[in-house]
Design an enzyme around this catalytic site. Sequence first.
Site, PDB file in Angstrom:
ATOM      1  N   LYS A   1       1.001  -0.973  -0.334  1.00  0.00           N
ATOM      2  CA  LYS A   1      -0.141   0.517   0.063  1.00  0.00           C
ATOM      3  C   LYS A   1       0.606   1.594   0.423  1.00  0.00           C
ATOM      4  O   LYS A   1       0.637   2.557  -0.800  1.00  0.00           O
ATOM      5  CB  LYS A   1      -0.795  -0.350   1.304  1.00  0.00           C
ATOM      6  CG  LYS A   1      -1.963  -0.962   1.134  1.00  0.00           C
ATOM      7  CD  LYS A   1      -3.342  -1.086   1.820  1.00  0.00           C
ATOM      8  CE  LYS A   1      -4.215  -1.884   1.507  1.00  0.00           C
ATOM      9  NZ  LYS A   1      -5.727  -2.782   1.984  1.00  0.00           N
TER      10      LYS A   1
ATOM     11  N   GLU B   1      -3.076   7.656   6.703  1.00  0.00           N
ATOM     12  CA  GLU B   1      -3.743   7.957   6.745  1.00  0.00           C
ATOM     13  C   GLU B   1      -5.166   8.932   7.021  1.00  0.00           C
ATOM     14  O   GLU B   1      -5.178   8.873   8.142  1.00  0.00           O
ATOM     15  CB  GLU B   1      -4.359   7.342   5.052  1.00  0.00           C
ATOM     16  CG  GLU B   1      -5.191   5.890   4.748  1.00  0.00           C
ATOM     17  CD  GLU B   1      -5.774   5.510   3.692  1.00  0.00           C
ATOM     18  OE1 GLU B   1      -4.404   5.596   3.228  1.00  0.00           O
ATOM     19  OE2 GLU B   1      -6.592   5.621   3.452  1.00  0.00           O
TER      20      GLU B   1
ATOM     21  N   ASN C   1     -14.915  -3.845   7.289  1.00  0.00           N
ATOM     22  CA  ASN C   1     -14.015  -3.617   6.045  1.00  0.00           C
ATOM     23  C   ASN C   1     -14.414  -4.832   5.159  1.00  0.00           C
ATOM     24  O   ASN C   1     -13.030  -4.373   4.418  1.00  0.00           O
ATOM     25  CB  ASN C   1     -13.118  -3.132   6.291  1.00  0.00           C
ATOM     26  CG  ASN C   1     -12.486  -2.355   7.191  1.00  0.00           C
ATOM     27  OD1 ASN C   1     -13.323  -0.863   6.915  1.00  0.00           O
ATOM     28  ND2 ASN C   1     -11.899  -2.097   8.427  1.00  0.00           N
TER      29      ASN C   1
ATOM     30  N   GLU D   1      -9.237   0.522  -6.729  1.00  0.00           N
ATOM     31  CA  GLU D   1     -10.552   1.239  -5.873  1.00  0.00           C
ATOM     32  C   GLU D   1     -10.141   2.575  -4.804  1.00  0.00           C
ATOM     33  O   GLU D   1      -9.304   2.782  -4.904  1.00  0.00           O
ATOM     34  CB  GLU D   1      -9.882   0.195  -4.176  1.00  0.00           C
ATOM     35  CG  GLU D   1     -10.423  -1.454  -4.659  1.00  0.00           C
ATOM     36  CD  GLU D   1     -10.384  -2.566  -3.323  1.00  0.00           C
ATOM     37  OE1 GLU D   1     -11.492  -3.344  -3.173  1.00  0.00           O
ATOM     38  OE2 GLU D   1      -9.716  -2.317  -2.755  1.00  0.00           O
TER      39      GLU D   1
ATOM     40  N   GLU E   1      -6.217   1.109  -2.760  1.00  0.00           N
ATOM     41  CA  GLU E   1      -5.369   0.662  -3.164  1.00  0.00           C
ATOM     42  C   GLU E   1      -5.448  -0.212  -4.478  1.00  0.00           C
ATOM     43  O   GLU E   1      -7.010  -0.136  -5.204  1.00  0.00           O
ATOM     44  CB  GLU E   1      -5.031  -1.124  -2.065  1.00  0.00           C
ATOM     45  CG  GLU E   1      -6.814  -1.251  -1.848  1.00  0.00           C
ATOM     46  CD  GLU E   1      -6.398  -3.259  -1.213  1.00  0.00           C
ATOM     47  OE1 GLU E   1      -5.179  -3.096  -1.595  1.00  0.00           O
ATOM     48  OE2 GLU E   1      -7.921  -3.262  -1.516  1.00  0.00           O
TER      49      GLU E   1
ATOM     50  N   ASN F   1      -6.251  -3.731  -6.779  1.00  0.00           N
ATOM     51  CA  ASN F   1      -5.957  -5.335  -6.556  1.00  0.00           C
ATOM     52  C   ASN F   1      -5.667  -5.384  -7.902  1.00  0.00           C
ATOM     53  O   ASN F   1      -7.081  -5.438  -9.030  1.00  0.00           O
ATOM     54  CB  ASN F   1      -7.009  -5.762  -6.086  1.00  0.00           C
ATOM     55  CG  ASN F   1      -7.428  -5.068  -4.743  1.00  0.00           C
ATOM     56  OD1 ASN F   1      -6.974  -5.546  -3.881  1.00  0.00           O
ATOM     57  ND2 ASN F   1      -9.108  -5.166  -4.295  1.00  0.00           N
TER      58      ASN F   1
ATOM     59  N   PHE G   1     -23.359 -13.144  13.279  1.00  0.00           N
ATOM     60  CA  PHE G   1     -22.556 -13.916  11.809  1.00  0.00           C
ATOM     61  C   PHE G   1     -21.366 -14.872  12.185  1.00  0.00           C
ATOM     62  O   PHE G   1     -20.192 -14.669  11.678  1.00  0.00           O
ATOM     63  CB  PHE G   1     -21.939 -12.339  11.417  1.00  0.00           C
ATOM     64  CG  PHE G   1     -22.625 -11.404  11.189  1.00  0.00           C
ATOM     65  CD1 PHE G   1     -23.609 -11.501   9.985  1.00  0.00           C
ATOM     66  CD2 PHE G   1     -23.324 -10.410  11.350  1.00  0.00           C
ATOM     67  CE1 PHE G   1     -24.822 -10.843   8.977  1.00  0.00           C
ATOM     68  CE2 PHE G   1     -24.482  -9.507  11.369  1.00  0.00           C
ATOM     69  CZ  PHE G   1     -24.792  -9.606   9.761  1.00  0.00           C
TER      70      PHE G   1
HETATM   71  P1  ADP Z   1      -8.000  -4.027   1.946  1.00  0.00           P
HETATM   72  O1  ADP Z   1      -6.591  -3.962   1.090  1.00  0.00           O
HETATM   73  O2  ADP Z   1      -8.315  -4.932   3.232  1.00  0.00           O
HETATM   74  O3  ADP Z   1      -8.800  -4.685   1.479  1.00  0.00           O
HETATM   75  P2  ADP Z   1      -8.151  -1.450   1.824  1.00  0.00           P
HETATM   76  O4  ADP Z   1      -7.369  -0.437   1.554  1.00  0.00           O
HETATM   77  O5  ADP Z   1      -8.843  -1.517   0.632  1.00  0.00           O
HETATM   78  O6  ADP Z   1      -7.977  -2.771   2.706  1.00  0.00           O
HETATM   79  O7  ADP Z   1      -9.876  -0.831   2.820  1.00  0.00           O
HETATM   80  C1  ADP Z   1     -10.963  -2.141   2.599  1.00  0.00           C
HETATM   81  C2  ADP Z   1     -12.341  -0.673   3.430  1.00  0.00           C
HETATM   82  O8  ADP Z   1     -11.321   0.030   4.809  1.00  0.00           O
HETATM   83  C3  ADP Z   1     -12.606  -0.243   2.104  1.00  0.00           C
HETATM   84  O9  ADP Z   1     -13.294  -0.742   1.927  1.00  0.00           O
HETATM   85  C4  ADP Z   1     -13.064   0.665   3.594  1.00  0.00           C
HETATM   86  O10 ADP Z   1     -14.466   0.972   3.664  1.00  0.00           O
HETATM   87  C5  ADP Z   1     -12.631   1.894   4.531  1.00  0.00           C
HETATM   88  N1  ADP Z   1     -11.386   2.272   4.462  1.00  0.00           N
HETATM   89  C6  ADP Z   1     -10.620   1.863   3.956  1.00  0.00           C
HETATM   90  N2  ADP Z   1      -8.926   3.108   4.591  1.00  0.00           N
HETATM   91  C7  ADP Z   1      -9.872   4.071   4.891  1.00  0.00           C
HETATM   92  C8  ADP Z   1      -9.670   5.773   4.686  1.00  0.00           C
HETATM   93  N3  ADP Z   1      -8.748   5.789   4.809  1.00  0.00           N
HETATM   94  N4  ADP Z   1     -10.768   6.432   5.415  1.00  0.00           N
HETATM   95  C9  ADP Z   1     -12.537   5.835   5.107  1.00  0.00           C
HETATM   96  N5  ADP Z   1     -12.863   4.448   5.759  1.00  0.00           N
HETATM   97  C10 ADP Z   1     -11.157   3.827   4.194  1.00  0.00           C
HETATM   98  P1  ADP Z   2     -10.257  -7.625  -0.894  1.00  0.00           P
HETATM   99  O1  ADP Z   2      -9.380  -7.865  -0.744  1.00  0.00           O
HETATM  100  O2  ADP Z   2     -10.722  -5.480  -1.406  1.00  0.00           O
HETATM  101  O3  ADP Z   2     -11.770  -7.450  -0.312  1.00  0.00           O
HETATM  102  P2  ADP Z   2     -12.122  -8.751  -3.311  1.00  0.00           P
HETATM  103  O4  ADP Z   2     -13.916  -8.882  -1.664  1.00  0.00           O
HETATM  104  O5  ADP Z   2     -12.364  -8.941  -4.127  1.00  0.00           O
HETATM  105  O6  ADP Z   2     -11.529  -7.666  -2.866  1.00  0.00           O
HETATM  106  O7  ADP Z   2     -11.684 -10.136  -1.778  1.00  0.00           O
HETATM  107  C1  ADP Z   2     -10.973 -10.918  -2.372  1.00  0.00           C
HETATM  108  C2  ADP Z   2     -11.250 -11.773  -1.132  1.00  0.00           C
HETATM  109  O8  ADP Z   2     -11.706 -13.077  -1.435  1.00  0.00           O
HETATM  110  C3  ADP Z   2     -10.175 -12.431  -0.436  1.00  0.00           C
HETATM  111  O9  ADP Z   2      -8.609 -11.540   0.039  1.00  0.00           O
HETATM  112  C4  ADP Z   2     -10.004 -13.826  -0.109  1.00  0.00           C
HETATM  113  O10 ADP Z   2     -10.427 -12.798   1.743  1.00  0.00           O
HETATM  114  C5  ADP Z   2     -11.816 -14.460  -0.540  1.00  0.00           C
HETATM  115  N1  ADP Z   2     -11.032 -15.372  -1.146  1.00  0.00           N
HETATM  116  C6  ADP Z   2     -10.120 -16.159  -1.415  1.00  0.00           C
HETATM  117  N2  ADP Z   2     -10.290 -17.075  -1.444  1.00  0.00           N
HETATM  118  C7  ADP Z   2     -11.581 -17.128  -1.993  1.00  0.00           C
HETATM  119  C8  ADP Z   2     -12.122 -18.973  -1.955  1.00  0.00           C
HETATM  120  N3  ADP Z   2     -11.707 -19.087  -2.950  1.00  0.00           N
HETATM  121  N4  ADP Z   2     -13.875 -18.570  -2.417  1.00  0.00           N
HETATM  122  C9  ADP Z   2     -14.157 -17.597  -2.147  1.00  0.00           C
HETATM  123  N5  ADP Z   2     -13.205 -16.294  -1.574  1.00  0.00           N
HETATM  124  C10 ADP Z   2     -12.095 -16.396  -1.202  1.00  0.00           C
HETATM  125 MG    MG Z   3      -9.310  -3.298  -0.557  1.00  0.00          MG
END
Ligand code: ADP
Ligand code: ADP
Ligand code: MG
Length: 666
Positions: free
Chosen positions: A116, A200, A235, A275, A288, A290, A348
């Site tokens: 990141k 941040e 998140n 994203e 970030e 992906n 959950f």
């Molecule tokens: P990950 O790699 O775990 O997906 P992200 O950086 O994409 O991490 O963040 C995941 C989620 O966390 C985002 O979709 C958002 O809901 C929240 N988030 C991340 N950074 C921020 C921020 N600076 N301010 C508010 N919400 C954030």
């Molecule tokens: P983000 O990393 O921003 O949350 P996504 O919402 O696309 O992005 O989620 C990807 C996530 O899906 C992976 O980080 C992992 O936790 C989950 N994952 C990985 N492999 C599988 C699988 N075979 N079936 C369902 N979920 C998976």
């Molecule tokens: Mg993300």
Amino acid sequence: MFSKVMIANRGEIAVRVIKTCARLGIKTVVVYSDADAGSLAVEMADEAVRIGPPPAAESYLDIDKIIAAVKATGAEAVHPGFGFLSENPKFAERLKAEGVAFVGPNTAAIEAMGDKIASKKVAADAGVSVVPGHIGEIADAGEAVKIASEIGFPVMIKASAGGGGKGMRVAWDAKEAKEGFQSARNEAKSAFGDERIFIEKFIEQPRHIEIQVLGDKHGSVVHLGERECSIQRRNQKVIEEAPSPFLDSKTRKAMGEQAVALAAAVDYDSAGTVEFIVDKEKRFYFLEMNTRLQVEHPVSEMITGLDLVEQMLRVAAGEKLKLAQKDVKFDGWAVETRIYAEDPYRGFLPSIGRLSRFRPPAEGDNGFGVVRVDTGVVEGDQISLFYDPMIAKLATHGDDRAAAIDSMLAALDLFDIAGIQDNTPFLSAVCGQKRFRDGALTTGYIAEEFPDGFSGVAPGALDRRMMIAAAAFAHVTAVRRAARATGAVAVSHDLEREDWVALFNGERAAITVAIDELGATIDFPKRRGARLETQWRPGERVFSGELDGVPFSLILDPANEGYDVRRRGARERIIVCRPRAAELRASLPEKVAADTGKFVTSPMPGLVVSVAVAEGQDIKAGEALLVVEAMKMENVIRAERDGVVKAVAAAPGASVAADELLIEFE
Ligand code: ADP
Ligand code: ADP
Ligand code: MG
């Protein structure tokens, strides 16, 4: 194009990739762990190779074993799906060294975007707007507090190696910044083996909106519009849609251009996602990138008509993109819900066990829009604790957002799952809320709308009548069948009206039911002569019909007494009985509420992460007791009643079995 592709993944995404390969005439190989030996993906692939025991580290994450399987089968390319090795540059490099194509971007792009801190630097240089903050590693808690105050509270403390919502803390003041730094760092170290932290600005009332990009090896990059993924729990995304109900064409265009600029800056040559976090003024900031196919890609496919897996395979094989930005057209609206093996009524918690029933709704047009089901499980499968709890994705496409949501609600009503708990009642509840329909989304939506967790929704008057009508029809049909079998009544379609009482949720309603060949005519207290039409037959769990001309479906589950009826996030036990029996019941003493017990046991096998209480401590119902990790999730176990802790039987770091004693109350 390739003639044989291996899928280094499992579950629904493995099945998803196999489907496209089959359509393109490409042979498929899937790898599997012992837990997945009989899985749908294994059954559907042309070849399957066992790669080890269930734990991912010994199977799906073991690069050597996967490379060996590639060589043994002669696959020319590997699609990594998402999760597992999909963003692992070492894996991509190994494949390259073996002369096998990686169905993903070049290694340098994965590396640049995998971190990141590094990716924010690349993004800023490419002219992308990044979240204001400190793009660099924070040394210690003291520096965290100093930098947080400079940025201005609230701030987000994040792991540079983060993913899946882990290693992330919001801090509103110096004290929280100090604590948040420590806990984010600990979590990052254990989850990613990398403890680098940065800080941040926390964007308030944020929306998560991301841009799908697609590039080839010849310098072309296009974007396929946005997806809004603001409905998140801790998140992690739960419901996604495309397009976003929030963006105007100007913002959409600007975000698309920045995403393409970032992709171009790293010579991006596959499908990927940029994203952004968007504030209420529609200012957007890069979060970030992906570098893989995303879970929620179906909504983009549904509005663009493209197959993203096909596009990834084509560009990995060296083909040029056949579409330019102007060729990308959007049609209608798509919504996706993630179906998780978890119990929404109990915080959950993940739910494991045998899927004694798994009948998704039919794909195709359901009257409101088109339904798509992506799943990797079949009825009879065992849901294990080794992998992600997501068992299916349900996506719908409609002419507009309202149609897509209506289609989703109708599809969820038909989703028939038993044997484990699932989150479909919760998904129905969210999709049925006015705020959701209004598109007033933020990433805080679930926390704000369900502050005390989910306890079901109270059915509206019409839903309630549908639920009673179904239970009454089922009950009266069963009674009449039994009577006929014993010869107590003549076999005829007597349209006799009978008096019944429906008992539900502590209430009672006097009804009359007259069954006929097409359904029944029912008098409800406030709706005389309601007309039920149905083809339902005893034994079916999905009850579909029309009540006064309104089509509906619900899940009707025979219980010890009466039926458990589920519809639109409402769940009710409905007992239909004779008026005389109802009177007798009323004169019986109220059943004493069951003692919820002195013992708190683990609802699933897992690892105790932390214990929040000590012996002798006074606890109120709902208070967090301890955290157990299972299925990659941290699950908070809460007290179900007030009490004093007598003994704590679990220590952090301990592995616990299902039903193992954790805490004893006095
Ligand atoms: P990950 O790699 O775990 O997906 P992200 O950086 O994409 O991490 O963040 C995941 C989620 O966390 C985002 O979709 C958002 O809901 C929240 N988030 C991340 N950074 C921020 C921020 N600076 N301010 C508010 N919400 C954030
Ligand atoms: P983000 O990393 O921003 O949350 P996504 O919402 O696309 O992005 O989620 C990807 C996530 O899906 C992976 O980080 C992992 O936790 C989950 N994952 C990985 N492999 C599988 C699988 N075979 N079936 C369902 N979920 C998976
Ligand atoms: Mg993300």
